[in-house]
Design a protein around this motif. Structure first.
Motif, PDB file in Angstrom:
ATOM      1  N   PRO A 257      -9.442  76.236  92.611  1.00 51.47           N
ATOM      2  CA  PRO A 257      -8.463  76.956  91.779  1.00 51.47           C
ATOM      3  C   PRO A 257      -7.010  76.594  92.074  1.00 51.47           C
ATOM      4  N   SER A 258      -6.735  76.079  93.264  1.00 51.28           N
ATOM      5  CA  SER A 258      -5.355  75.721  93.623  1.00 51.28           C
ATOM      6  C   SER A 258      -5.031  74.266  93.294  1.00 51.28           C
ATOM      7  N   LEU A 259      -5.947  73.554  92.632  1.00 50.82           N
ATOM      8  CA  LEU A 259      -5.767  72.124  92.355  1.00 50.82           C
ATOM      9  C   LEU A 259      -5.868  71.885  90.845  1.00 50.82           C
ATOM     10  N   PRO A 260      -4.804  72.179  90.100  1.00 52.12           N
ATOM     11  CA  PRO A 260      -4.894  72.100  88.634  1.00 52.12           C
ATOM     12  C   PRO A 260      -5.163  70.700  88.108  1.00 52.12           C
ATOM     13  N   TYR A 261      -4.595  69.683  88.731  1.00 47.78           N
ATOM     14  CA  TYR A 261      -4.812  68.326  88.234  1.00 47.78           C
ATOM     15  C   TYR A 261      -6.233  67.839  88.531  1.00 47.78           C
ATOM     16  N   MET A 262      -6.778  68.306  89.634  1.00 48.15           N
ATOM     17  CA  MET A 262      -8.165  67.983  89.940  1.00 48.15           C
ATOM     18  C   MET A 262      -9.097  68.648  88.930  1.00 48.15           C
TER      19      MET A 262
ATOM     20  N   ALA B 117     -18.009  74.119 104.007  1.00 47.75           N
ATOM     21  CA  ALA B 117     -18.243  74.955 102.823  1.00 47.75           C
ATOM     22  C   ALA B 117     -17.229  76.082 102.739  1.00 47.75           C
ATOM     23  N   SER B 118     -16.919  76.690 103.872  1.00 48.31           N
ATOM     24  CA  SER B 118     -15.922  77.749 103.889  1.00 48.31           C
ATOM     25  C   SER B 118     -14.549  77.231 103.490  1.00 48.31           C
ATOM     26  N   TYR B 119     -14.213  76.018 103.940  1.00 51.41           N
ATOM     27  CA  TYR B 119     -12.921  75.412 103.633  1.00 51.41           C
ATOM     28  C   TYR B 119     -12.788  75.087 102.150  1.00 51.41           C
ATOM     29  N   THR B 120     -13.860  74.594 101.545  1.00 55.76           N
ATOM     30  CA  THR B 120     -13.780  74.115 100.162  1.00 55.76           C
ATOM     31  C   THR B 120     -14.114  75.179  99.127  1.00 55.76           C
ATOM     32  N   ARG B 121     -14.654  76.298  99.547  1.00 51.59           N
ATOM     33  CA  ARG B 121     -15.191  77.286  98.598  1.00 51.59           C
ATOM     34  C   ARG B 121     -14.167  77.719  97.559  1.00 51.59           C
TER      35      ARG B 121
END
Length: 205
Positions: free
Chosen positions: A28-33, A20-24
């Protein structure tokens, strides 16, 4: 519970907080996603199941986009964490190897089929198909490749024991069609990466 399901549940129970800490703050850093999820939100009609929702990051993002969505995950610890973090949303413990509640307008399986053995992927996709009403929308995210990796160490250096299946887009598309879906779109993100990302959209006929 089969060995792979038990291993997957125990592994994600173990790493729930660190995952959860890793994905929280990752989205925002994945525009195509975000664009893919935005497209799904714009096209889907009706209630959506986020299958393999983990700590609920994607579930909450879809809800912010106006989707009527709930999350399902095999890991009780992930579900407990998701409920604490997103108290206004519904989360349930469950397995994609079992039938889903329906009828649904959409199913999202965002990198959650990666631990399912090849022999069971057709069954899981049939469950998705059966849960969707006619023209219901399916979106899949998956790792692209043609190998299986045994993951023994996870987020925060904690122990895990899960197989991570990398699959060719044509294999995923074939399974989806065989389950009764009409393929609408499929693309590759970061094609030059060591492990590209595959995204597939399909509708129940």
């Amino acid at each position: 519970m089969s060995d792979w399901l038990a291993d997957t549940r125990e592994s994600y129970d173990t790493v729930a907080a660190s995952y959860a800490s890793y994905t929280r703050d990752l989205l925002p850093s994945l525009p195509y996603m975000r664009a893919a999820l935005g497209l799904f939100a714009a096209e889907v009609r009706g209630e959506v199941a986020d299958v393999g929702c983990g700590p609920g990051v994607i579930t909450a993002h879809l809800a912010e986009l106006g989707v009527d969505v709930f999350g399902i995950d095999l890991s009780p610890e992930m579900i407990a964490l998701a409920r604490r973090t997103h108290p206004g949303l519904r989360f349930e413990v469950g397995s994609m190897t079992d039938p889903l509640p329906g009828p649904l307008g959409g199913v999202l399986a965002w990198w959650s089929l990666i631990h399912v053995p090849d022999s069971l992927v057709p069954l899981v996709l049939r469950h998705f198909h059966d849960a969707l009403r006619p023209s219901g929308l399916l979106a899949l995210g998956f790792h692209i490749g043609d190998r299986t990796n045994l993951k023994t160490q996870g987020y925060g250096g904690l122990p895990m024991r899960v197989n991570v299946h990398l699959r060719r887009p044509e294999a995923m598309a074939g399974w989806v069609r065989e389950a009764g879906f009409r393929l609408e779109a499929q693309w590759v993100q970061e094609p030059d990466a060591d492990v590209p990302a595959g995204i597939l959209f399909a509708r129940r006929g």
